[in-house]
Design an enzyme around this catalytic site. Structure first.
Site, PDB file in Angstrom:
ATOM      1  N   ARG A  15      10.937 -91.989 -75.587  1.00 37.57           N
ATOM      2  CA  ARG A  15       9.600 -92.287 -75.044  1.00 37.57           C
ATOM      3  C   ARG A  15       9.513 -93.745 -74.591  1.00 37.57           C
ATOM      4  O   ARG A  15       9.446 -94.036 -73.413  1.00 37.57           O
ATOM      5  CB  ARG A  15       8.531 -91.963 -76.111  1.00 37.57           C
ATOM      6  N   ASP A  16       9.604 -94.672 -75.535  1.00 38.70           N
ATOM      7  CA  ASP A  16       9.409 -96.088 -75.198  1.00 38.70           C
ATOM      8  C   ASP A  16      10.531 -96.568 -74.286  1.00 38.70           C
ATOM      9  O   ASP A  16      10.305 -97.327 -73.345  1.00 38.70           O
ATOM     10  CB  ASP A  16       9.371 -96.913 -76.497  1.00 38.70           C
ATOM     11  N   HIS A 212       7.306-102.176 -85.242  1.00 33.59           N
ATOM     12  CA  HIS A 212       7.707-101.708 -83.903  1.00 33.59           C
ATOM     13  C   HIS A 212       7.948-102.965 -83.064  1.00 33.59           C
ATOM     14  O   HIS A 212       7.069-103.433 -82.335  1.00 33.59           O
ATOM     15  CB  HIS A 212       6.575-100.850 -83.321  1.00 33.59           C
ATOM     16  N   HIS A 214       9.794-105.179 -80.280  1.00 40.48           N
ATOM     17  CA  HIS A 214      10.655-105.309 -79.099  1.00 40.48           C
ATOM     18  C   HIS A 214      11.479-106.581 -79.276  1.00 40.48           C
ATOM     19  O   HIS A 214      11.110-107.468 -80.050  1.00 40.48           O
ATOM     20  CB  HIS A 214       9.795-105.330 -77.828  1.00 40.48           C
ATOM     21  N   CYS A 245       7.705-101.863 -71.769  1.00 46.84           N
ATOM     22  CA  CYS A 245       6.356-101.333 -71.568  1.00 46.84           C
ATOM     23  C   CYS A 245       5.954-101.637 -70.131  1.00 46.84           C
ATOM     24  O   CYS A 245       6.008-102.799 -69.710  1.00 46.84           O
ATOM     25  CB  CYS A 245       5.372-101.968 -72.549  1.00 46.84           C
ATOM     26  N   ASN A 254      12.988-102.057 -77.341  1.00 51.56           N
ATOM     27  CA  ASN A 254      12.812-102.156 -78.791  1.00 51.56           C
ATOM     28  C   ASN A 254      14.105-102.657 -79.403  1.00 51.56           C
ATOM     29  O   ASN A 254      15.173-102.551 -78.808  1.00 51.56           O
ATOM     30  CB  ASN A 254      12.539-100.773 -79.382  1.00 51.56           C
TER      31      ASN A 254
HETATM   32  P1  HMG Z   1      -7.726 -93.095 -66.427  1.00 51.00           P
HETATM   33  O1  HMG Z   1      -7.287 -93.198 -64.992  1.00 51.00           O
HETATM   34  O2  HMG Z   1      -8.780 -94.035 -66.904  1.00 51.00           O
HETATM   35  O3  HMG Z   1      -8.097 -91.594 -66.865  1.00 51.00           O
HETATM   36  O4  HMG Z   1      -6.437 -93.290 -67.308  1.00 51.00           O
HETATM   37  P2  HMG Z   1      -9.139 -90.553 -66.368  1.00 51.00           P
HETATM   38  O5  HMG Z   1      -9.612 -89.841 -67.583  1.00 51.00           O
HETATM   39  O6  HMG Z   1     -10.154 -91.195 -65.450  1.00 51.00           O
HETATM   40  O7  HMG Z   1      -8.241 -89.530 -65.508  1.00 51.00           O
HETATM   41  C1  HMG Z   1      -7.607 -89.941 -64.287  1.00 51.00           C
HETATM   42  C2  HMG Z   1      -6.557 -88.894 -63.922  1.00 51.00           C
HETATM   43  O8  HMG Z   1      -5.537 -88.847 -64.912  1.00 51.00           O
HETATM   44  C3  HMG Z   1      -7.124 -87.472 -63.820  1.00 51.00           C
HETATM   45  O9  HMG Z   1      -6.318 -86.798 -62.855  1.00 51.00           O
HETATM   46  C4  HMG Z   1      -6.804 -86.885 -65.169  1.00 51.00           C
HETATM   47  O10 HMG Z   1      -6.687 -85.491 -65.160  1.00 51.00           O
HETATM   48  C5  HMG Z   1      -5.451 -87.508 -65.464  1.00 51.00           C
HETATM   49  P3  HMG Z   1      -6.823 -86.621 -61.326  1.00 51.00           P
HETATM   50  O11 HMG Z   1      -8.140 -85.928 -61.441  1.00 51.00           O
HETATM   51  O12 HMG Z   1      -6.944 -88.017 -60.756  1.00 51.00           O
HETATM   52  O13 HMG Z   1      -5.724 -85.819 -60.682  1.00 51.00           O
HETATM   53  N1  HMG Z   1      -5.190 -87.630 -66.908  1.00 51.00           N
HETATM   54  C6  HMG Z   1      -4.083 -87.154 -67.502  1.00 51.00           C
HETATM   55  N2  HMG Z   1      -2.988 -86.514 -67.032  1.00 51.00           N
HETATM   56  C7  HMG Z   1      -2.049 -86.171 -67.932  1.00 51.00           C
HETATM   57  N3  HMG Z   1      -2.132 -86.448 -69.260  1.00 51.00           N
HETATM   58  C8  HMG Z   1      -3.197 -87.089 -69.752  1.00 51.00           C
HETATM   59  C9  HMG Z   1      -4.231 -87.464 -68.863  1.00 51.00           C
HETATM   60  N4  HMG Z   1      -5.412 -88.098 -69.032  1.00 51.00           N
HETATM   61  C10 HMG Z   1      -5.981 -88.192 -67.829  1.00 51.00           C
HETATM   62  N5  HMG Z   1      -3.260 -87.348 -71.058  1.00 51.00           N
HETATM   63  C11 HMG Z   1      -5.185 -92.857 -69.315  1.00 51.00           C
HETATM   64  C12 HMG Z   1      -6.510 -93.279 -68.733  1.00 51.00           C
HETATM   65  C13 HMG Z   1      -5.221 -93.172 -70.819  1.00 51.00           C
HETATM   66  C14 HMG Z   1      -4.971 -91.379 -69.079  1.00 51.00           C
HETATM   67  C15 HMG Z   1      -4.073 -93.661 -68.608  1.00 51.00           C
HETATM   68  O14 HMG Z   1      -4.416 -95.008 -68.668  1.00 51.00           O
HETATM   69  C16 HMG Z   1      -2.722 -93.445 -69.225  1.00 51.00           C
HETATM   70  O15 HMG Z   1      -2.152 -92.377 -69.183  1.00 51.00           O
HETATM   71  N6  HMG Z   1      -2.170 -94.527 -69.805  1.00 51.00           N
HETATM   72  C17 HMG Z   1      -0.884 -94.431 -70.490  1.00 51.00           C
HETATM   73  C18 HMG Z   1      -0.198 -95.728 -70.410  1.00 51.00           C
HETATM   74  C19 HMG Z   1       1.102 -95.641 -71.176  1.00 51.00           C
HETATM   75  O16 HMG Z   1       1.649 -94.581 -71.408  1.00 51.00           O
HETATM   76  N7  HMG Z   1       1.601 -96.835 -71.559  1.00 51.00           N
HETATM   77  C20 HMG Z   1       2.834 -96.926 -72.262  1.00 51.00           C
HETATM   78  C21 HMG Z   1       2.752 -96.432 -73.667  1.00 51.00           C
HETATM   79  S1  HMG Z   1       2.018 -97.594 -74.783  1.00 51.00           S
HETATM   80  C22 HMG Z   1       3.320 -98.617 -75.244  1.00 51.00           C
HETATM   81  O17 HMG Z   1       4.389 -98.560 -74.690  1.00 51.00           O
HETATM   82  C23 HMG Z   1       3.114 -99.533 -76.422  1.00 51.00           C
HETATM   83  C24 HMG Z   1       3.767 -99.004 -77.695  1.00 51.00           C
HETATM   84  O18 HMG Z   1       5.149 -98.784 -77.499  1.00 51.00           O
HETATM   85  C25 HMG Z   1       3.587-100.032 -78.844  1.00 51.00           C
HETATM   86  C26 HMG Z   1       4.024-101.449 -78.452  1.00 51.00           C
HETATM   87  O19 HMG Z   1       5.185-101.629 -78.079  1.00 51.00           O
HETATM   88  O20 HMG Z   1       3.176-102.325 -78.540  1.00 51.00           O
HETATM   89  C27 HMG Z   1       3.138 -97.681 -78.148  1.00 51.00           C
HETATM   90 MG    MG Z   2       6.731-100.251 -77.625  1.00 49.48          MG
END
Ligand code: HMG
Ligand code: MG
Length: 303
Positions: A15-16, A212, A214, A245, A254
């Site tokens: 995933r990450d 966690h 990096h 990220c 990581n």
């Molecule tokens: P948004 O644009 O505000 O969402 O995004 P929305 O509710 O307005 O929906 C917009 C569109 O996205 C719609 O589709 C929804 O259906 C779709 P459209 O009508 O335009 O065709 N949608 C989805 N599709 C699939 N799966 C879903 C979903 N939700 C809405 N779950 C949202 C808000 C949270 C969805 C967006 O910002 C997002 O997906 N963000 C994810 C970002 C991400 O994955 N970042 C990396 C992971 S975090 C990380 O790496 C840190 C970590 O490792 C810890 C660390 O290292 O610190 C965990």
């Molecule tokens: Mg991370």
């Protein structure tokens, strides 16, 4: 000095790691990675994220990956816990359809990072998580919580450890059985990591906190080592150090699982993971990604 006798490793490369690769790799390569980790003895594998494919196209195949996961040879002894990120109810519903039994919600100790990463404030993220966590727990699932930017933010700079502890406590109080503390951009150093961990440990039992880290600045192992002395016993890591990220410019992967397992082996701390098998998995994914590994242990031991 006291250390845990065993450590739980949560492997986050699928995933990450893969969410930050420019090349989108095939479902079968992802499955080979996950199955390789499983065969090396990893018991907790974060396999994907049910996030918006517009935001993270690398994980758009989440449903296909989960549908093909190998759970056939699961016995009580060999059980592997697969988990996936779910930012909202839409993500949770997809995880439920995909038969995933553990999900992770993610927020940050930085307002700006949260806006860039999940398009909402910290308070809004908790409002989203409440029905998600209730539904997940009601469906018999486990929920993990992530706090990003625990040792610094790419937009806001220093983050106060008390803010981290407060966000972690909210996740825990809402029902997260484990809270993972993310040094998203790998800027932390040992004393800061220890101070942050100790403050969180005043709110949450140490065996329910995960590290966690990096490894952008090469500090992750040193930071893990100091937190082990404070009672940490859960470590997130990524084979070959792949990862990053998309919303944290400059963040590298990581800490590598090989480096962590090598250090823990040397300290007599059990992980259940075979380092030799792990190294083969790290080499294989590095070849698929077309670059050299970020794991010094892999580079030293691969023949
Ligand atoms: P948004 O644009 O505000 O969402 O995004 P929305 O509710 O307005 O929906 C917009 C569109 O996205 C719609 O589709 C929804 O259906 C779709 P459209 O009508 O335009 O065709 N949608 C989805 N599709 C699939 N799966 C879903 C979903 N939700 C809405 N779950 C949202 C808000 C949270 C969805 C967006 O910002 C997002 O997906 N963000 C994810 C970002 C991400 O994955 N970042 C990396 C992971 S975090 C990380 O790496 C840190 C970590 O490792 C810890 C660390 O290292 O610190 C965990
Ligand atoms: Mg991370």
């Amino acid at each position: 000095m006291s250390y845990p006798t065993s450590v739980k490793i949560v492997e986050v490369s699928a995933r990450d790691g893969l969410q930050n690769e420019k090349e989108i790799i095939s479902v079968s390569d992802k499955l080979n990675l996950i199955n390789g980790l499983r065969q090396a003895g990893v018991k907790h594998i974060e396999v994907t994220g049910f996030v918006s494919p517009k935001w993270v196209p690398q994980l758009a195949d989440a449903k296909e990956v989960c549908a093909a996961l190998n759970t056939n040879d699961d016995t009580a002894d060999s059980h592997v816990q697969y988990s996936a990120l779910t930012p909202n109810l839409k993500g949770l519903d997809a995880a439920i359809e995909s038969n995933i039994k553990e999900v992770a919600v993610f927020t940050a100790a930085s307002e700006t990072f949260n806006q860039k990463n999940i398009n909402c404030s910290i308070d809004e993220s908790f409002a989203r998580f409440e029905p998600l966590i209730d539904k997940a727990i009601g469906s018999g699932m486990k929920v993990r919580g992530y706090v990003s930017c625990v040792l610094g933010c790419p937009y806001e700079g220093d983050i106060h450890p008390a803010v981290v502890a407060q966000v972690a406590k909210r996740l825990h109080a809402m029902g997260c059985y484990e809270v993972s503390l993310g040094d998203t951009i790998g800027v932390g150093t040992p004393l800061a990591a220890k101070k942050m961990f100790d403050l969180c440990a005043e709110q949450i039992p140490t065996d329910q906190l995960a590290l966690h880290f990096h490894d952008t600045y090469g500090q992750a192992l040193a930071n893990i080592h100091t937190c082990l002395q404070s009672g940490a016993s859960v470590i997130d890591s990524s084979v070959a150090g792949i990862g990053g990220c998309p919303y944290a410019k400059g963040a590298t992967g990581n800490v590598s699982t090989e480096n962590v397992v090598y250090m823990l082996n040397g300290m007599g701390i059990e992980t259940g993971i075979d380092l030799g098998d792990l190294i083969k998995v790290g080499q294989q994914i590095s070849t698929i990604l077309g670059r050299s590994s970020h794991s010094q242990v892999l580079n030293a031991l691969y023949v």
